[in-house]
Design a protein around this motif. Sequence first.
Motif, PDB file in Angstrom:
ATOM      1  N   GLN A 107       0.849  -1.195   0.000  1.00 24.17           N
ATOM      2  CA  GLN A 107       0.000   0.000   0.000  1.00 24.17           C
ATOM      3  C   GLN A 107       0.880   1.238   0.000  1.00 24.17           C
ATOM      4  O   GLN A 107       1.717   1.408   0.886  1.00 24.17           O
ATOM      5  N   PHE A 108       0.662   2.082  -0.998  1.00 22.48           N
ATOM      6  CA  PHE A 108       1.446   3.296  -1.166  1.00 22.48           C
ATOM      7  C   PHE A 108       0.602   4.527  -0.873  1.00 22.48           C
ATOM      8  O   PHE A 108      -0.606   4.530  -1.087  1.00 22.48           O
ATOM      9  N   ASP A 109       1.261   5.564  -0.406  1.00 23.11           N
ATOM     10  CA  ASP A 109       0.680   6.903  -0.302  1.00 23.11           C
ATOM     11  C   ASP A 109       1.535   7.739  -1.249  1.00 23.11           C
ATOM     12  O   ASP A 109       2.659   8.120  -0.902  1.00 23.11           O
ATOM     13  N   GLY A 110       1.044   7.931  -2.450  1.00 24.84           N
ATOM     14  CA  GLY A 110       1.884   8.536  -3.482  1.00 24.84           C
ATOM     15  C   GLY A 110       2.971   7.540  -3.819  1.00 24.84           C
ATOM     16  O   GLY A 110       2.686   6.412  -4.195  1.00 24.84           O
ATOM     17  N   GLU A 111       4.230   7.940  -3.631  1.00 28.90           N
ATOM     18  CA  GLU A 111       5.342   7.035  -3.915  1.00 28.90           C
ATOM     19  C   GLU A 111       5.933   6.419  -2.652  1.00 28.90           C
ATOM     20  O   GLU A 111       6.922   5.709  -2.713  1.00 28.90           O
ATOM     21  N   ARG A 112       5.310   6.699  -1.510  1.00 32.67           N
ATOM     22  CA  ARG A 112       5.844   6.189  -0.243  1.00 32.67           C
ATOM     23  C   ARG A 112       5.101   4.925   0.167  1.00 32.67           C
ATOM     24  O   ARG A 112       3.883   4.903   0.210  1.00 32.67           O
ATOM     25  N   LEU A 113       5.863   3.908   0.486  1.00 27.95           N
ATOM     26  CA  LEU A 113       5.297   2.658   0.962  1.00 27.95           C
ATOM     27  C   LEU A 113       4.807   2.861   2.386  1.00 27.95           C
ATOM     28  O   LEU A 113       5.540   3.360   3.240  1.00 27.95           O
ATOM     29  N   ARG A 114       3.565   2.488   2.657  1.00 25.20           N
ATOM     30  CA  ARG A 114       2.969   2.697   3.981  1.00 25.20           C
ATOM     31  C   ARG A 114       2.650   1.397   4.714  1.00 25.20           C
ATOM     32  O   ARG A 114       2.698   1.364   5.935  1.00 25.20           O
ATOM     33  N   ALA A 115       2.296   0.348   3.982  1.00 24.85           N
ATOM     34  CA  ALA A 115       1.881  -0.892   4.646  1.00 24.85           C
ATOM     35  C   ALA A 115       1.914  -2.055   3.659  1.00 24.85           C
ATOM     36  O   ALA A 115       1.991  -1.859   2.452  1.00 24.85           O
ATOM     37  N   LEU A 116       1.851  -3.258   4.221  1.00 20.32           N
ATOM     38  CA  LEU A 116       1.771  -4.488   3.436  1.00 20.32           C
ATOM     39  C   LEU A 116       0.691  -5.371   4.056  1.00 20.32           C
ATOM     40  O   LEU A 116       0.503  -5.371   5.263  1.00 20.32           O
ATOM     41  N   ARG A 117       0.061  -6.131   3.239  1.00 22.99           N
ATOM     42  CA  ARG A 117      -0.847  -7.173   3.713  1.00 22.99           C
ATOM     43  C   ARG A 117      -0.382  -8.450   3.037  1.00 22.99           C
ATOM     44  O   ARG A 117      -0.176  -8.469   1.833  1.00 22.99           O
ATOM     45  N   GLY A 118      -0.213  -9.481   3.859  1.00 19.94           N
ATOM     46  CA  GLY A 118       0.276 -10.728   3.296  1.00 19.94           C
ATOM     47  C   GLY A 118      -0.051 -11.899   4.187  1.00 19.94           C
ATOM     48  O   GLY A 118      -0.969 -11.840   5.006  1.00 19.94           O
ATOM     49  N   THR A 119       0.751 -12.944   4.040  1.00 22.32           N
ATOM     50  CA  THR A 119       0.546 -14.192   4.774  1.00 22.32           C
ATOM     51  C   THR A 119       1.821 -14.541   5.512  1.00 22.32           C
ATOM     52  O   THR A 119       2.901 -14.570   4.911  1.00 22.32           O
ATOM     53  N   GLN A 125       1.650 -23.180   9.777  1.00 20.25           N
ATOM     54  CA  GLN A 125       0.309 -22.654   9.535  1.00 20.25           C
ATOM     55  C   GLN A 125       0.397 -21.264   8.916  1.00 20.25           C
ATOM     56  O   GLN A 125       1.148 -20.423   9.392  1.00 20.25           O
ATOM     57  N   ALA A 126      -0.391 -21.038   7.875  1.00 19.24           N
ATOM     58  CA  ALA A 126      -0.405 -19.749   7.178  1.00 19.24           C
ATOM     59  C   ALA A 126      -1.614 -18.940   7.627  1.00 19.24           C
ATOM     60  O   ALA A 126      -2.738 -19.447   7.629  1.00 19.24           O
ATOM     61  N   ARG A 127      -1.364 -17.685   8.019  1.00 23.48           N
ATOM     62  CA  ARG A 127      -2.421 -16.779   8.465  1.00 23.48           C
ATOM     63  C   ARG A 127      -2.133 -15.390   7.895  1.00 23.48           C
ATOM     64  O   ARG A 127      -0.986 -15.006   7.721  1.00 23.48           O
ATOM     65  N   PRO A 128      -3.206 -14.591   7.670  1.00 23.82           N
ATOM     66  CA  PRO A 128      -2.999 -13.228   7.183  1.00 23.82           C
ATOM     67  C   PRO A 128      -2.302 -12.357   8.228  1.00 23.82           C
ATOM     68  O   PRO A 128      -2.499 -12.562   9.443  1.00 23.82           O
ATOM     69  N   LEU A 129      -1.513 -11.403   7.746  1.00 25.02           N
ATOM     70  CA  LEU A 129      -0.814 -10.490   8.647  1.00 25.02           C
ATOM     71  C   LEU A 129      -0.677  -9.128   7.978  1.00 25.02           C
ATOM     72  O   LEU A 129      -0.321  -9.035   6.807  1.00 25.02           O
ATOM     73  N   ALA A 130      -0.982  -8.092   8.752  1.00 24.06           N
ATOM     74  CA  ALA A 130      -0.815  -6.713   8.292  1.00 24.06           C
ATOM     75  C   ALA A 130       0.484  -6.173   8.875  1.00 24.06           C
ATOM     76  O   ALA A 130       0.782  -6.390  10.047  1.00 24.06           O
ATOM     77  N   VAL A 131       1.244  -5.462   8.056  1.00 23.46           N
ATOM     78  CA  VAL A 131       2.520  -4.897   8.471  1.00 23.46           C
ATOM     79  C   VAL A 131       2.529  -3.414   8.121  1.00 23.46           C
ATOM     80  O   VAL A 131       2.193  -3.037   6.995  1.00 23.46           O
ATOM     81  N   ALA A 132       2.928  -2.592   9.072  1.00 18.31           N
ATOM     82  CA  ALA A 132       3.014  -1.147   8.840  1.00 18.31           C
ATOM     83  C   ALA A 132       4.456  -0.761   8.576  1.00 18.31           C
ATOM     84  O   ALA A 132       5.381  -1.300   9.190  1.00 18.31           O
ATOM     85  N   PHE A 153       9.754  -2.033   9.762  1.00 23.08           N
ATOM     86  CA  PHE A 153       8.363  -2.445   9.622  1.00 23.08           C
ATOM     87  C   PHE A 153       7.903  -3.060  10.934  1.00 23.08           C
ATOM     88  O   PHE A 153       8.693  -3.711  11.625  1.00 23.08           O
ATOM     89  N   ILE A 154       6.625  -2.869  11.229  1.00 21.51           N
ATOM     90  CA  ILE A 154       6.089  -3.301  12.523  1.00 21.51           C
ATOM     91  C   ILE A 154       4.819  -4.108  12.314  1.00 21.51           C
ATOM     92  O   ILE A 154       3.956  -3.738  11.508  1.00 21.51           O
ATOM     93  N   ALA A 155       4.700  -5.214  13.067  1.00 22.25           N
ATOM     94  CA  ALA A 155       3.484  -6.038  13.031  1.00 22.25           C
ATOM     95  C   ALA A 155       3.201  -6.565  14.433  1.00 22.25           C
ATOM     96  O   ALA A 155       4.128  -6.883  15.182  1.00 22.25           O
ATOM     97  N   GLU A 156       1.925  -6.649  14.767  1.00 22.49           N
ATOM     98  CA  GLU A 156       1.488  -7.274  16.016  1.00 22.49           C
ATOM     99  C   GLU A 156       1.054  -8.694  15.660  1.00 22.49           C
ATOM    100  O   GLU A 156       0.197  -8.883  14.800  1.00 22.49           O
ATOM    101  N   VAL A 157       1.640  -9.665  16.339  1.00 21.18           N
ATOM    102  CA  VAL A 157       1.367 -11.068  16.033  1.00 21.18           C
ATOM    103  C   VAL A 157       0.801 -11.756  17.267  1.00 21.18           C
ATOM    104  O   VAL A 157       1.462 -11.828  18.301  1.00 21.18           O
ATOM    105  N   ASP A 158      -0.440 -12.238  17.152  1.00 17.36           N
ATOM    106  CA  ASP A 158      -1.059 -13.036  18.208  1.00 17.36           C
ATOM    107  C   ASP A 158      -0.691 -14.482  17.907  1.00 17.36           C
ATOM    108  O   ASP A 158      -1.288 -15.126  17.047  1.00 17.36           O
ATOM    109  N   LEU A 159       0.325 -14.998  18.597  1.00 19.81           N
ATOM    110  CA  LEU A 159       0.850 -16.330  18.297  1.00 19.81           C
ATOM    111  C   LEU A 159      -0.169 -17.438  18.532  1.00 19.81           C
ATOM    112  O   LEU A 159      -0.043 -18.528  17.980  1.00 19.81           O
TER     113      LEU A 159
END
Length: 187
Positions: A107-119, A125-132, A153-159
């Motif tokens: 996810q970009f804001d103009g040309e700046r990368l702001r976040a990622l969504r992935g697995t 086990q594969a689960r979705p994860l959002a990364v800022a 980059f920062i992500a909160e992970v509920d193990l």
Amino acid sequence: MKAWGLTAAALFAAGIVQAEPVDYSTTPTHTFVHAEVLHGGLSTRRMRFNRAEGRVTVDRAAGRGRVEFSVQAASIATGDAILDAALRAWLDVASHPTARFESDTLQFDGERLRALRGTLTLRGQARPLAVAADHFNCYLNPLFKREVCGGEFIAEVDLGRWGALPNPALGGASTITLRVQVEAVRQ
């Protein structure tokens, strides 16, 4: 805990606008995943995964890319050998030595990368994860004579979502904050 890989690829999107996809590879001496957990509500326990690597492909003009990031779970280090062994058992590194993060959603804001969504694949086990993207930047490195991009980059992970029960060695916490520091060189 290999969710960190998710952040690595995103970092590389900070360079000059490209008309086509550009590939970057992380540098092993500047790419690490740090984990933090509130220990029994008292203090913050910090850990580092010493072996992480990734590849990022970014097409800034199109606002898209791909991140592939992996972490060797056994490379966890707290400064306490007994705790390290307990955490390796808790992460089940014998059966699942590698954690992986993959993202096709940058996810970009103009040309700046702001976040990622992935697995994030952890403990098999594969689960979705959002990364800022906390911050990132690119520049022409005089040593490599190539563009280098990096950031945090920062992500909160509920193990618990990956089947890891709260660990008494971590004060019973199951949510971990991952901070991924990444530097990557244009290929």
